[in-house]
Design a protein around this motif. Structure first.
Motif, PDB file in Angstrom:
ATOM      1  N   ASP A 215     -11.277  -0.520   6.076  1.00 48.10           N
ATOM      2  CA  ASP A 215     -11.884   0.004   4.854  1.00 48.10           C
ATOM      3  C   ASP A 215     -10.771   0.552   3.971  1.00 48.10           C
ATOM      4  O   ASP A 215     -10.260   1.647   4.198  1.00 48.10           O
ATOM      5  N   LEU A 216     -10.375  -0.211   2.959  1.00 48.43           N
ATOM      6  CA  LEU A 216      -9.271   0.192   2.098  1.00 48.43           C
ATOM      7  C   LEU A 216      -9.650   1.313   1.147  1.00 48.43           C
ATOM      8  O   LEU A 216      -8.768   1.916   0.531  1.00 48.43           O
ATOM      9  N   SER A 217     -10.929   1.606   1.014  1.00 42.51           N
ATOM     10  CA  SER A 217     -11.303   2.767   0.216  1.00 42.51           C
ATOM     11  C   SER A 217     -10.907   4.070   0.897  1.00 42.51           C
ATOM     12  O   SER A 217     -10.841   5.121   0.263  1.00 42.51           O
TER      13      SER A 217
ATOM     14  N   LEU B 114      -6.203   3.100   2.021  1.00 44.25           N
ATOM     15  CA  LEU B 114      -5.367   2.411   1.048  1.00 44.25           C
ATOM     16  C   LEU B 114      -3.904   2.812   1.167  1.00 44.25           C
ATOM     17  O   LEU B 114      -3.001   1.998   0.948  1.00 44.25           O
ATOM     18  N   ASP B 115      -3.638   4.073   1.510  1.00 42.76           N
ATOM     19  CA  ASP B 115      -2.252   4.532   1.608  1.00 42.76           C
ATOM     20  C   ASP B 115      -1.466   3.808   2.682  1.00 42.76           C
ATOM     21  O   ASP B 115      -0.237   3.780   2.641  1.00 42.76           O
TER      22      ASP B 115
ATOM     23  N   ASP C 100      -2.501  -1.120  10.414  1.00 46.85           N
ATOM     24  CA  ASP C 100      -2.080   0.169  10.964  1.00 46.85           C
ATOM     25  C   ASP C 100      -0.736   0.518  10.350  1.00 46.85           C
ATOM     26  O   ASP C 100      -0.351  -0.049   9.322  1.00 46.85           O
ATOM     27  N   SER C 101      -0.023   1.445  10.951  1.00 43.96           N
ATOM     28  CA  SER C 101       1.206   1.947  10.333  1.00 43.96           C
ATOM     29  C   SER C 101       2.348   0.941  10.356  1.00 43.96           C
ATOM     30  O   SER C 101       3.301   1.089   9.594  1.00 43.96           O
TER      31      SER C 101
ATOM     32  N   ILE D 204       4.490  -3.276  -1.870  1.00 53.11           N
ATOM     33  CA  ILE D 204       3.216  -2.792  -2.400  1.00 53.11           C
ATOM     34  C   ILE D 204       3.372  -1.327  -2.775  1.00 53.11           C
ATOM     35  O   ILE D 204       3.868  -0.518  -1.978  1.00 53.11           O
ATOM     36  N   ASP D 205       2.958  -1.001  -3.985  1.00 48.82           N
ATOM     37  CA  ASP D 205       2.929   0.376  -4.459  1.00 48.82           C
ATOM     38  C   ASP D 205       1.480   0.703  -4.804  1.00 48.82           C
ATOM     39  O   ASP D 205       0.929   0.188  -5.782  1.00 48.82           O
ATOM     40  N   VAL D 206       0.860   1.563  -4.003  1.00 45.21           N
ATOM     41  CA  VAL D 206      -0.560   1.856  -4.192  1.00 45.21           C
ATOM     42  C   VAL D 206      -0.806   2.750  -5.402  1.00 45.21           C
ATOM     43  O   VAL D 206      -1.951   2.880  -5.848  1.00 45.21           O
ATOM     44  N   PHE D 207       0.241   3.395  -5.943  1.00 47.38           N
ATOM     45  CA  PHE D 207       0.078   4.273  -7.098  1.00 47.38           C
ATOM     46  C   PHE D 207       0.138   3.492  -8.412  1.00 47.38           C
ATOM     47  O   PHE D 207      -0.688   3.680  -9.302  1.00 47.38           O
TER      48      PHE D 207
END
Length: 302
Positions: free
Chosen positions: A128-130, A133-134, A283-284, A177-180
């Motif tokens: 669940d990326l909601s 996402l980080d 995962d991480s 990927i930059d989530v910001f």
């Protein structure tokens, strides 16, 4: 026998067990002029009197013990299982190792990699990326792509072939990927052959995209009223922006070159600069995605 009423009065007001010997009961009757003592040797009556007086102190000293804590609940059968995840991850990494990111994979290798990926996806549960996402943040290294088995750099899409037709050697492939800022860059290292005695030309191509998470919506009825409910999703949509090529190695002093974008009207319908894929495990340090053309990709954090 006028002292009998006084006898009953005295017995009812006596509470000290020291007045009652263990072998006999001695009852003293008080009168204004004399003190009469009556002694009875009935052990049954003495025993009954003692029983009513002596245990009182024992009843006052009751220790209270706390009940033991309840046992821990059993682990949920639907949640992630760490031990199973570790073993499934090791099996997947073993299945894709030695395949040159999929360029050397045959049909049997594709089946084994897909089965190992499904096992890890089942062990990890839904993504669940909601919420997570980080976890996408960072630079990811591609270690396997099922599309590379087609021997083209475009995978299932049209792309330049590898091998003898063109002197192109594929190097490492990364996703940054930059989530910001919502930046999603595909970074490809290439080596172009040059006529002898010139050395090969090393290039890094960056395909810049913007991304968004497509959130699913579901219509439900609540007290006979329709309600549009947002639910989590693991799908990502990327939109192409530009391609930048930078020489590395001996020509690293040259400035980067931005390639002109082909107009959408000249692009084939299958490659309009955007696409969707689903993150099926995250995962991480490991990520699995499945593309809109059934392309399986495996990444590790770098």
């Amino acid at each position: 026998m006028a002292s009998l009423p006084l006898l009953s009065t005295f017995v009812s007001h006596s509470s000290s067990p020291s007045l009652l010997p263990s072998s006999s009961c001695s009852i003293r009757c008080l009168r204004p002029t004399k003190i009469h003592t009556f002694t009875t040797h009935s052990p049954r009556r003495c025993r009954s009197v003692k029983r009513s007086l002596a245990p009182r102190s024992a009843l006052d000293e009751v220790s209270v013990v706390d009940p033991p804590p309840p046992p821990p609940p059993p682990p949920s059968s639907s949640g992630p299982k760490p031990e199973l995840i570790d073993s499934s991850k090791l099996k997947l990494l073993s299945a894709v190792s030695g395949l040159n990111r999929g360029l050397a994979a045959n049909e049997d290798d594709l089946r084994k990699a897909d089965a190992a990926a499904k096992e890890l996806e089942d062990a990890g549960g839904l993504v669940d990326l909601s919420i997570d996402l980080d976890k996408l943040q960072g630079r990811w290294k591609l270690i396997y792509s099922s599309a590379f088995s087609s021997r083209t750099l475009g995978g299932s899409r049209p792309g330049p072939p590898t091998g003898r037709l063109l002197p192109i050697t594929l190097g490492q492939v990364f996703q940054r990927i930059d989530v910001f800022s919502k930046d999603f860059d595909n970074i490809v290292e290439l080596e172009l052959g040059a006529p002898w005695p010139l050395p090969p030309i090393e290039l890094t191509a960056t395909l810049a995209h913007k991304f968004e998470v497509t959130v699913k919506k579901k219509m439900i009825s609540l007290i006979k009223l329709p309600l549009l409910l947002r639910i989590g999703s693991a799908k990502i949509k990327i939109t192409f922006e530009r391609t930048t090529v930078k020489a590395t190695g001996n020509l690293s002093q040259l400035p980067p070159l931005e390639l002109p974008r082909i107009p959408d009207s000249l692009r084939p319908q299958s490659n309009r600069g955007s696409g969707e894929f689903e993150v099926t495990y995250l995962d991480s340090d490991t990520r699995i995605t499945r593309g809109d053309r059934s392309e399986l990709r495996v990444f590790v954090i770098s």
